[in-house]
Design a protein around this motif. Structure first.
Motif, PDB file in Angstrom:
ATOM      1  N   LEU A 374     -11.554  28.354 -10.152  1.00 46.48           N
ATOM      2  CA  LEU A 374     -10.886  27.637  -9.068  1.00 46.48           C
ATOM      3  C   LEU A 374      -9.661  26.876  -9.543  1.00 46.48           C
ATOM      4  CD1 LEU A 374     -14.028  26.125  -7.282  1.00 46.48           C
ATOM      5  CD2 LEU A 374     -12.454  27.776  -6.262  1.00 46.48           C
ATOM      6  N   GLU A 375      -9.496  26.769 -10.868  1.00 49.64           N
ATOM      7  CA  GLU A 375      -8.466  25.932 -11.483  1.00 49.64           C
ATOM      8  C   GLU A 375      -8.615  24.491 -11.006  1.00 49.64           C
ATOM      9  OE1 GLU A 375      -4.533  27.493 -11.094  1.00 49.64           O
ATOM     10  OE2 GLU A 375      -5.042  29.432 -11.982  1.00 49.64           O
ATOM     11  N   GLY A 376      -9.867  24.059 -10.958  1.00 48.07           N
ATOM     12  CA  GLY A 376     -10.180  22.703 -10.539  1.00 48.07           C
ATOM     13  C   GLY A 376     -10.890  21.929 -11.628  1.00 48.07           C
ATOM     14  N   THR A 377     -11.602  20.906 -11.237  1.00 48.03           N
ATOM     15  CA  THR A 377     -12.292  20.007 -12.150  1.00 48.03           C
ATOM     16  C   THR A 377     -13.781  20.069 -11.903  1.00 48.03           C
ATOM     17  OG1 THR A 377     -10.374  18.530 -12.064  1.00 48.03           O
ATOM     18  CG2 THR A 377     -12.403  17.624 -12.983  1.00 48.03           C
ATOM     19  N   ALA A 378     -14.564  20.002 -12.962  1.00 49.14           N
ATOM     20  CA  ALA A 378     -16.016  19.975 -12.857  1.00 49.14           C
ATOM     21  C   ALA A 378     -16.532  18.605 -13.258  1.00 49.14           C
ATOM     22  CB  ALA A 378     -16.651  21.051 -13.744  1.00 49.14           C
ATOM     23  N   VAL A 379     -17.404  18.034 -12.435  1.00 50.59           N
ATOM     24  CA  VAL A 379     -18.042  16.756 -12.738  1.00 50.59           C
ATOM     25  C   VAL A 379     -19.533  16.907 -12.475  1.00 50.59           C
ATOM     26  CG1 VAL A 379     -16.030  15.346 -12.205  1.00 50.59           C
ATOM     27  CG2 VAL A 379     -17.647  15.880 -10.403  1.00 50.59           C
ATOM     28  N   THR A 380     -20.334  16.196 -13.223  1.00 47.64           N
ATOM     29  CA  THR A 380     -21.770  16.183 -12.988  1.00 47.64           C
ATOM     30  C   THR A 380     -22.113  15.085 -11.987  1.00 47.64           C
ATOM     31  OG1 THR A 380     -22.204  14.642 -14.802  1.00 47.64           O
ATOM     32  CG2 THR A 380     -22.158  17.005 -15.347  1.00 47.64           C
ATOM     33  N   LEU A 381     -23.363  15.087 -11.548  1.00 46.26           N
ATOM     34  CA  LEU A 381     -23.786  14.049 -10.617  1.00 46.26           C
ATOM     35  C   LEU A 381     -23.687  12.667 -11.244  1.00 46.26           C
ATOM     36  CD1 LEU A 381     -26.904  15.740  -8.966  1.00 46.26           C
ATOM     37  CD2 LEU A 381     -24.680  15.324  -7.924  1.00 46.26           C
ATOM     38  N   ASP A 382     -23.965  12.575 -12.552  1.00 45.49           N
ATOM     39  CA  ASP A 382     -23.861  11.276 -13.219  1.00 45.49           C
ATOM     40  C   ASP A 382     -22.409  10.835 -13.362  1.00 45.49           C
ATOM     41  OD1 ASP A 382     -26.604  11.093 -13.486  1.00 45.49           O
ATOM     42  OD2 ASP A 382     -26.631  12.060 -15.452  1.00 45.49           O
ATOM     43  N   GLU A 383     -21.514  11.774 -13.645  1.00 39.59           N
ATOM     44  CA  GLU A 383     -20.099  11.428 -13.803  1.00 39.59           C
ATOM     45  C   GLU A 383     -19.449  11.069 -12.484  1.00 39.59           C
ATOM     46  OE1 GLU A 383     -19.068  14.302 -17.657  1.00 39.59           O
ATOM     47  OE2 GLU A 383     -18.639  14.944 -15.609  1.00 39.59           O
ATOM     48  N   LEU A 384     -20.077  11.455 -11.378  1.00 40.36           N
ATOM     49  CA  LEU A 384     -19.509  11.159 -10.068  1.00 40.36           C
ATOM     50  C   LEU A 384     -19.592   9.678  -9.729  1.00 40.36           C
ATOM     51  CD1 LEU A 384     -18.233  12.687  -7.694  1.00 40.36           C
ATOM     52  CD2 LEU A 384     -20.495  12.858  -6.679  1.00 40.36           C
ATOM     53  N   ARG A 385     -20.514   8.975 -10.333  1.00 46.13           N
ATOM     54  CA  ARG A 385     -20.666   7.541 -10.070  1.00 46.13           C
ATOM     55  C   ARG A 385     -19.480   6.771 -10.630  1.00 46.13           C
ATOM     56  NH1 ARG A 385     -25.787   5.837  -8.569  1.00 46.13           N
ATOM     57  NH2 ARG A 385     -27.346   7.495  -8.517  1.00 46.13           N
ATOM     58  N   ALA A 386     -19.036   5.781  -9.877  1.00 47.03           N
ATOM     59  CA  ALA A 386     -17.876   5.000 -10.298  1.00 47.03           C
ATOM     60  C   ALA A 386     -18.158   4.183 -11.551  1.00 47.03           C
ATOM     61  CB  ALA A 386     -17.429   4.082  -9.164  1.00 47.03           C
ATOM     62  N   ASP A 387     -19.421   3.815 -11.760  1.00 48.89           N
ATOM     63  CA  ASP A 387     -19.771   2.990 -12.915  1.00 48.89           C
ATOM     64  C   ASP A 387     -20.369   3.811 -14.048  1.00 48.89           C
ATOM     65  OD1 ASP A 387     -22.025   3.683 -11.571  1.00 48.89           O
ATOM     66  OD2 ASP A 387     -22.921   1.684 -11.519  1.00 48.89           O
ATOM     67  N   SER A 388     -20.106   5.116 -14.040  1.00 48.16           N
ATOM     68  CA  SER A 388     -20.678   5.984 -15.059  1.00 48.16           C
ATOM     69  C   SER A 388     -19.948   5.806 -16.387  1.00 48.16           C
ATOM     70  CB  SER A 388     -20.594   7.449 -14.609  1.00 48.16           C
ATOM     71  OG  SER A 388     -20.927   8.312 -15.661  1.00 48.16           O
ATOM     72  N   ILE A 389     -20.688   5.567 -17.462  1.00 47.30           N
ATOM     73  CA  ILE A 389     -20.083   5.431 -18.786  1.00 47.30           C
ATOM     74  C   ILE A 389     -19.537   6.767 -19.263  1.00 47.30           C
ATOM     75  CG2 ILE A 389     -20.560   4.847 -21.197  1.00 47.30           C
ATOM     76  CD1 ILE A 389     -22.606   2.864 -20.261  1.00 47.30           C
ATOM     77  N   ALA A 390     -20.269   7.853 -18.972  1.00 43.33           N
ATOM     78  CA  ALA A 390     -19.797   9.175 -19.380  1.00 43.33           C
ATOM     79  C   ALA A 390     -18.467   9.501 -18.715  1.00 43.33           C
ATOM     80  CB  ALA A 390     -20.851  10.236 -19.031  1.00 43.33           C
ATOM     81  N   GLY A 391     -18.341   9.183 -17.432  1.00 42.88           N
ATOM     82  CA  GLY A 391     -17.088   9.427 -16.736  1.00 42.88           C
ATOM     83  C   GLY A 391     -15.958   8.579 -17.290  1.00 42.88           C
ATOM     84  N   LEU A 392     -16.254   7.339 -17.686  1.00 45.32           N
ATOM     85  CA  LEU A 392     -15.234   6.462 -18.250  1.00 45.32           C
ATOM     86  C   LEU A 392     -14.707   7.025 -19.563  1.00 45.32           C
ATOM     87  CD1 LEU A 392     -13.700   3.776 -18.207  1.00 45.32           C
ATOM     88  CD2 LEU A 392     -15.656   2.720 -19.335  1.00 45.32           C
ATOM     89  N   VAL A 393     -15.602   7.492 -20.446  1.00 48.47           N
ATOM     90  CA  VAL A 393     -15.170   8.086 -21.716  1.00 48.47           C
ATOM     91  C   VAL A 393     -14.322   9.332 -21.472  1.00 48.47           C
ATOM     92  CG1 VAL A 393     -16.006   9.202 -23.820  1.00 48.47           C
ATOM     93  CG2 VAL A 393     -17.140   7.150 -22.967  1.00 48.47           C
ATOM     94  N   LYS A 394     -14.710  10.132 -20.475  1.00 46.88           N
ATOM     95  CA  LYS A 394     -13.944  11.343 -20.150  1.00 46.88           C
ATOM     96  C   LYS A 394     -12.528  10.992 -19.707  1.00 46.88           C
ATOM     97  CE  LYS A 394     -14.377  15.622 -17.486  1.00 46.88           C
ATOM     98  NZ  LYS A 394     -15.218  16.372 -16.526  1.00 46.88           N
ATOM     99  N   ASP A 395     -12.392   9.932 -18.885  1.00 46.36           N
ATOM    100  CA  ASP A 395     -11.077   9.509 -18.431  1.00 46.36           C
ATOM    101  C   ASP A 395     -10.223   9.032 -19.582  1.00 46.36           C
ATOM    102  OD1 ASP A 395     -11.733  10.166 -15.895  1.00 46.36           O
ATOM    103  OD2 ASP A 395     -12.226   8.125 -15.261  1.00 46.36           O
ATOM    104  N   VAL A 396     -10.819   8.294 -20.526  1.00 47.35           N
ATOM    105  CA  VAL A 396     -10.071   7.784 -21.686  1.00 47.35           C
ATOM    106  C   VAL A 396      -9.593   8.928 -22.547  1.00 47.35           C
ATOM    107  CG1 VAL A 396     -10.293   6.445 -23.803  1.00 47.35           C
ATOM    108  CG2 VAL A 396     -11.227   5.554 -21.680  1.00 47.35           C
ATOM    109  N   GLN A 397     -10.450   9.957 -22.742  1.00 41.96           N
ATOM    110  CA  GLN A 397     -10.044  11.094 -23.543  1.00 41.96           C
ATOM    111  C   GLN A 397      -8.887  11.835 -22.888  1.00 41.96           C
ATOM    112  OE1 GLN A 397     -13.688  13.268 -23.930  1.00 41.96           O
ATOM    113  NE2 GLN A 397     -14.396  12.099 -25.697  1.00 41.96           N
TER     114      GLN A 397
END
Length: 401
Positions: A374-397
């Motif tokens: 799709l040339e899009g982005t994949a996120v997990t259910l945990d990364e979808l949360r605004a307070d997710s630590i995994a999502g925060l690390v992904k954004d920093v990277q």
């Protein structure tokens, strides 16, 4: 609460004054409650509107009984001949008063289907709808680039109001002059224009329109996998909770929403694009699960919905949110057809996000492959949360890269 009581009392008084009376009757209070309370009961857009009139009547009768209940005085201590043991007393229990007898159905009422009873069969391979888990605050999913759609709060867009980001030549009437850019365009030509005084010689070609940037609302089209693989390990409750959270986010950002579901052998437009987010929540709550996974049919149906909506509202950009574990099992060559359907979105430049619902110790990564096609982005259910630590690390990277 107290504020609702005050509003209801004021409304009742206004109704009585309108009718030319000085006293407020119980019917005035009832009419005031029907006018003042229904919209105040809603705490979020998914609460059902309206007011239970039977419950309202019971409450008014309860208050009326409390107001009319007399205070027992000394003369009321003697029950008299019609007291509890007399002929008119309540010591003897009449058949009509026997609320626990067989005439009144003393046995407990049987639970209805869907209210604590056994689930009723609903067809081969189909499971009863499950309730969504508690919604949560999600990360902001936005469409890349700069749009010119309807005012909203999701993606970047050129708007009439917002912060000034640059200047351009006006197209049509000049609505907002960019003074610095206009002076800069006129300054090199002052000698050629014969400037002799202190004033600046400005011509029409020098005028510059200020460009402003704000936020726009988008069409968020949900493509939800409701197949049997999604119902495994009780995942559907979490999946519905995630979609419900995204719907709440879409309501707050003034988006249009649509819902496409696929299961069994076909896909279905559960809700055409609309601004009624609560209607999407209702359709989601009653969504059954089971059967195979016609992923290609779901993507093609979503592509058709976007094609029609693009004709109706060409300025509104779309964001496709595919909620699936990535499996494709419906129809001949399901994986190949799903890849072809996904590449249609990529060819049209449609922004997309794949919410990966795969769980368990062994994961195939099929949702990530779908996001790549799709040339899009994949996120997990945990990364979808605004307070997710995994999502925060992904954004920093991503920022570091």
């Amino acid at each position: 609460g107290m504020r609702a009581d005050i509003v209801m009392a004021r409304t009742a008084t206004a109704l009585a004054a309108w009718a030319g009376r000085t006293d407020v009757l119980a019917e005035d209070v009832r009419q005031a409650a029907l006018l003042a309370l229904p919209h105040r009961r809603r705490r979020n857009p998914f609460d059902a509107p309206g007011l239970d009139e039977n419950k309202l009547d019971d409450t008014l009768e309860e208050f009326a009984e409390q107001e009319q209940e007399p205070t027992q005085g000394p003369e009321d201590d003697d029950p008299g001949p019609d007291g509890p043991d007399g002929p008119g007393g309540g010591g003897g229990q009449s058949p009509e008063d026997d609320s626990d007898g067989p005439q009144s159905g003393g046995t407990a009422a049987q639970p209805e289907a869907g209210e604590g009873g056994e689930p009723q069969p609903s067809g081969s391979g189909e499971q009863q709808p499950v309730r969504a888990s508690e919604p949560f605050r999600t990360k902001v999913l936005s469409v890349p680039g700069l749009g010119e759609g309807a005012a909203g709060r999701r993606s970047r867009a050129r708007t009439e109001h917002g912060r000034t980001t640059g200047a351009r030549r006006p197209q049509g009437a000049l609505t907002k002059l960019h003074l610095a850019a206009t002076v800069q365009a006129a300054a090199p030509h002052q000698l050629a224009r014969g400037r002799a005084g202190r004033g600046l010689v400005v011509r029409r070609d020098d005028l510059r329109q200020a460009t402003r940037e704000g936020r726009e609302g988008n069409l968020v089209l949900f493509v939800v996998d409701a197949s049997g693989s999604m119902a495994a390990r009780q995942r559907m409750s979490a999946v519905k909770g995630a979609v419900l959270s995204l719907l709440l986010d879409a309501y707050q950002r003034r988006d249009k929403v649509g819902l496409v579901t696929f299961r069994g052998s076909a896909a279905d437009v559960a809700l055409p694009p609309t601004s009624s987010v609560d209607a999407a929540a209702v359709r989601l709550e009653s969504l059954p699960t089971g059967g195979r996974t016609p992923l290609a049919a779901g993507l093609l149906k979503a592509h058709d919905v976007l094609r029609v909506e693009r004709l109706r509202d060409p300025a509104r950009r779309a964001l496709v949110v595919v909620v699936t574990d990535g499996r494709a099992t419906g129809g001949p060559e399901p994986v190949v057809l799903a890849g072809r359907a996904a590449r249609l979105f990529a060819a049209d430049g449609v922004a997309s996000v794949v919410v990966d619902c795969e769980s368990g110790p062994v994961r195939l990564g099929l949702a990530g492959q779908l996001a790549g096609e799709l040339e899009g982005t994949a996120v997990t259910l945990d990364e979808l949360r605004a307070d997710s630590i995994a999502g925060l690390v992904k954004d920093v990277q991503r920022r570091a890269a």
